[in-house]
Design an enzyme around this catalytic site. Sequence first.
Site, PDB file in Angstrom:
ATOM      1  N   ARG A 164       0.847  -1.220   0.000  1.00 12.82           N
ATOM      2  CA  ARG A 164       0.000   0.000   0.000  1.00 12.82           C
ATOM      3  C   ARG A 164       0.873   1.258   0.000  1.00 12.82           C
ATOM      4  NH1 ARG A 164      -2.249  -3.633  -0.803  1.00 12.82           N
ATOM      5  NH2 ARG A 164      -4.034  -4.611   0.203  1.00 12.82           N
ATOM      6  N   SER A 237     -10.140   0.258   4.895  1.00 14.29           N
ATOM      7  CA  SER A 237      -9.265  -0.130   6.011  1.00 14.29           C
ATOM      8  C   SER A 237      -8.587   1.112   6.570  1.00 14.29           C
ATOM      9  CB  SER A 237      -8.177  -1.085   5.535  1.00 14.29           C
ATOM     10  OG  SER A 237      -8.768  -2.169   4.895  1.00 14.29           O
ATOM     11  N   GLU A 333      -3.571   3.529   7.346  1.00 17.83           N
ATOM     12  CA  GLU A 333      -3.462   3.368   5.884  1.00 17.83           C
ATOM     13  C   GLU A 333      -3.999   4.628   5.200  1.00 17.83           C
ATOM     14  OE1 GLU A 333      -4.677  -0.458   4.251  1.00 17.83           O
ATOM     15  OE2 GLU A 333      -5.421   0.540   2.459  1.00 17.83           O
TER      16      GLU A 333
HETATM   17  C1  LIG Z   1     -15.283   0.936   1.288  1.00 23.52           C
HETATM   18  C2  LIG Z   1     -13.822   1.055   0.922  1.00 23.52           C
HETATM   19  C3  LIG Z   1     -13.113  -0.088   0.619  1.00 23.52           C
HETATM   20  C4  LIG Z   1     -11.755  -0.006   0.268  1.00 23.52           C
HETATM   21  N1  LIG Z   1     -11.087  -1.155  -0.047  1.00 23.52           N
HETATM   22  C5  LIG Z   1      -9.788  -1.087  -0.418  1.00 23.52           C
HETATM   23  C6  LIG Z   1      -9.082  -2.279  -0.777  1.00 23.52           C
HETATM   24  O1  LIG Z   1      -9.620  -3.372  -0.784  1.00 23.52           O
HETATM   25  N2  LIG Z   1      -7.777  -2.152  -1.127  1.00 23.52           N
HETATM   26  C7  LIG Z   1      -7.147  -0.934  -1.158  1.00 23.52           C
HETATM   27  O2  LIG Z   1      -5.953  -0.897  -1.515  1.00 23.52           O
HETATM   28  N3  LIG Z   1      -7.790   0.201  -0.833  1.00 23.52           N
HETATM   29  C8  LIG Z   1      -9.095   0.151  -0.459  1.00 23.52           C
HETATM   30  N4  LIG Z   1      -9.755   1.292  -0.111  1.00 23.52           N
HETATM   31  C9  LIG Z   1      -9.021   2.565  -0.077  1.00 23.52           C
HETATM   32  C10 LIG Z   1      -9.102   3.382  -1.392  1.00 23.52           C
HETATM   33  O3  LIG Z   1     -10.244   3.040  -2.108  1.00 23.52           O
HETATM   34  C11 LIG Z   1      -7.869   3.158  -2.271  1.00 23.52           C
HETATM   35  O4  LIG Z   1      -6.711   3.523  -1.568  1.00 23.52           O
HETATM   36  C12 LIG Z   1      -7.937   3.971  -3.564  1.00 23.52           C
HETATM   37  O5  LIG Z   1      -6.845   3.654  -4.394  1.00 23.52           O
HETATM   38  C13 LIG Z   1      -7.949   5.480  -3.323  1.00 23.52           C
HETATM   39  O6  LIG Z   1      -8.315   6.083  -4.539  1.00 23.52           O
HETATM   40  P1  LIG Z   1      -8.858   7.570  -4.605  1.00 23.52           P
HETATM   41  O7  LIG Z   1      -8.976   7.937  -6.036  1.00 23.52           O
HETATM   42  O8  LIG Z   1     -10.075   7.708  -3.792  1.00 23.52           O
HETATM   43  O9  LIG Z   1      -7.637   8.357  -3.970  1.00 23.52           O
HETATM   44  P2  LIG Z   1      -7.633   9.545  -2.927  1.00 23.52           P
HETATM   45  O10 LIG Z   1      -8.147   9.063  -1.610  1.00 23.52           O
HETATM   46  O11 LIG Z   1      -8.281  10.740  -3.500  1.00 23.52           O
HETATM   47  O12 LIG Z   1      -6.075   9.806  -2.830  1.00 23.52           O
HETATM   48  C14 LIG Z   1      -5.202   8.804  -2.358  1.00 23.52           C
HETATM   49  C15 LIG Z   1      -3.751   9.264  -2.563  1.00 23.52           C
HETATM   50  O13 LIG Z   1      -3.469   9.360  -3.947  1.00 23.52           O
HETATM   51  C16 LIG Z   1      -3.056  10.702  -4.286  1.00 23.52           C
HETATM   52  N5  LIG Z   1      -3.594  10.977  -5.629  1.00 23.52           N
HETATM   53  C17 LIG Z   1      -4.882  10.815  -6.027  1.00 23.52           C
HETATM   54  N6  LIG Z   1      -4.996  11.100  -7.335  1.00 23.52           N
HETATM   55  C18 LIG Z   1      -3.775  11.490  -7.761  1.00 23.52           C
HETATM   56  C19 LIG Z   1      -3.248  11.918  -9.010  1.00 23.52           C
HETATM   57  N7  LIG Z   1      -3.995  12.012 -10.116  1.00 23.52           N
HETATM   58  N8  LIG Z   1      -1.920  12.233  -9.084  1.00 23.52           N
HETATM   59  C20 LIG Z   1      -1.121  12.120  -8.006  1.00 23.52           C
HETATM   60  N9  LIG Z   1      -1.562  11.723  -6.794  1.00 23.52           N
HETATM   61  C21 LIG Z   1      -2.867  11.405  -6.677  1.00 23.52           C
HETATM   62  C22 LIG Z   1      -3.610  11.573  -3.200  1.00 23.52           C
HETATM   63  O14 LIG Z   1      -2.849  12.767  -3.062  1.00 23.52           O
HETATM   64  C23 LIG Z   1      -3.462  10.655  -2.003  1.00 23.52           C
HETATM   65  O15 LIG Z   1      -2.134  10.671  -1.540  1.00 23.52           O
HETATM   66  C24 LIG Z   1     -11.111   1.244   0.226  1.00 23.52           C
HETATM   67  C25 LIG Z   1     -11.838   2.407   0.522  1.00 23.52           C
HETATM   68  C26 LIG Z   1     -13.182   2.317   0.867  1.00 23.52           C
HETATM   69  C27 LIG Z   1     -13.948   3.554   1.150  1.00 23.52           C
END
Ligand SMILES: Cc1cc2nc3c(=O)[nH]c(=O)nc-3n(C[C@H](O)[C@H](O)[C@H](O)COP(=O)(O)OP(=O)(O)OC[C@H]3O[C@@H](n4cnc5c(N)ncnc54)[C@H](O)[C@@H]3O)c2cc1C
Length: 337
Positions: A164, A237, A333
Site C-alpha cells: 500500500r 481499512s 493506511e
Molecule cells: C469501502 C472502501 C473499501 C476499500 N477497499 C480497499 C481495498 O480493498 N484495497 C485498497 O488498496 N484500498 C481500499 N480502499 C481505499 C481506497 O479506495 C484506495 O486507496 C484507492 O486507491 C484510493 O483512490 P482515490 O482515487 O479515492 O484516492 P484519494 O483518496 O483521492 O487519494 C489517495 C492518494 O493518492 C493521491 N492521488 C490521487 N490522485 C492522484 C493523481 N492524479 N496524481 C497524483 N496523486 C494522486 C492523493 O494525493 C493521495 O495521496 C477502500 C476504501 C473504501 C472507502
Amino acid sequence: MRIEENFNLRAYNTFALDCRCRYFIESDSEEELLELASSYDLEPDKILLLGGGSNFLFTEDFDGTVIYPTIGGIAVVREDEESVWVKAGAGVVWDDFVAWSVEHGFFGVENLSLIPGHVGAAPVQNLGAYGMEAADAVYEVEAVDIQGACRVTLSAADCCFGYRDSIFKHQWKNKYIITSVVFRLKKRGEFRLDYGSIRAELEKAGGDVSLQSVRKAVIRIRRSKLPDVEEMPNAGSFFKNPVVPLRVAEEMKREAPDMPVYPLDGESAKLAAGWLIEQAGWKGKTLGQAGVHDRQALVLVNRGNATGLEITRLANEIKKSVFMRYNVWLEPEVNIL
Ligand SMILES: Cc1cc2nc3c(=O)[nH]c(=O)nc-3n(C[C@H](O)[C@H](O)[C@H](O)COP(=O)(O)OP(=O)(O)OC[C@H]3O[C@@H](n4cnc5c(N)ncnc54)[C@H](O)[C@@H]3O)c2cc1C
C-alpha cells in the site's frame, strides 16, 4: 478548467467530512494541467492531489489548492501475443477500469473489483486486495511534473511499490500530477482464488471460474463485508496490517492460537489489524459520532456528523489499546490531513 474558491470537499471524500479548501481546480485535460503548472507557483506543501477521496481523513480546512484531475478514457495502446497495454485516464473510476478489463477478457485486475477511487490514485496507493495489487499490472505512469511544468513518463520500477505504498507518498509527494496509467494485462492468465473466500464463493455460485465469475464473487464478498460509503461514510481499512518479526508473530500465536498470521519472507510476518482491533474489544463501538464498523473492525465509520478530529480520537484510542494488549503499533493506511 473549473476553479472554485473556499470550496467544501464534503462530496469529495468518502468519510463525508466537512472540510474547506482555499482553491479547488478540476480539469479533464493534460494540457490545462501543464498550463496550470507553468503559470502558477504551486508550492508542494500548498497542494493536495485528489482522486475519489476514498482514502483521506480531513481533520482541518486546507489553506491551499486542491487539484482534481478528471481525465477520462480507456484504450489499448499496444499488444502482442500474450499481453495488452491499456492506458486509462487518471479520472476514470477504478472499478469502471476493472469492469472494462474483465469485459474485454484481460487478466490482472479482476480481484481488485469494487475498490473505490480513481485510476490516478492506484499507483500512489498501490491498491490491493485478494492477493493482487496495482503493482502487478502497472506498466508506466504518465504525469505532469508540477515544478518543472513538463510531461514525464515514469516506469513501474521508478514507482518503488511497497505494501500500500509507493514513492508518490514519500520523496515524490506532490511532485507529480498523475494524468494516466498504462497497465500491462494478460490475454491468458491464471486465476488467484486462494485468498479470502473467493474459491468458496465461486463454488456457492455453481463452480464456474471465469473473469466474470471471479469479479462477481469478489463483488459479492466485498458487499457482504464492507459498509457502502453512501450509507455509512468510511475510507475502507483505516490501518495497515502490521508487519512484525516472524519470531514475534510465532510467540503471539502461541498465546492466541486462532490469531491469523501471514508469513512473508522467512523473517517477518503480517498480522491482521482487524483481528487485533476486534480482540481489543472495539468492534461495533462508537465514540461521539465516530465508530468501528460492526462487521469489519478495521473500518472506522462516520455515524452521522463526525468531524475528522473525532475519527482521529477514536483511531488513537484503538492504537493505544492494541499496543497495550499486543505491543504492536498500528499505522494508518488512510492519508490524514
Ligand atoms: C469501502 C472502501 C473499501 C476499500 N477497499 C480497499 C481495498 O480493498 N484495497 C485498497 O488498496 N484500498 C481500499 N480502499 C481505499 C481506497 O479506495 C484506495 O486507496 C484507492 O486507491 C484510493 O483512490 P482515490 O482515487 O479515492 O484516492 P484519494 O483518496 O483521492 O487519494 C489517495 C492518494 O493518492 C493521491 N492521488 C490521487 N490522485 C492522484 C493523481 N492524479 N496524481 C497524483 N496523486 C494522486 C492523493 O494525493 C493521495 O495521496 C477502500 C476504501 C473504501 C472507502
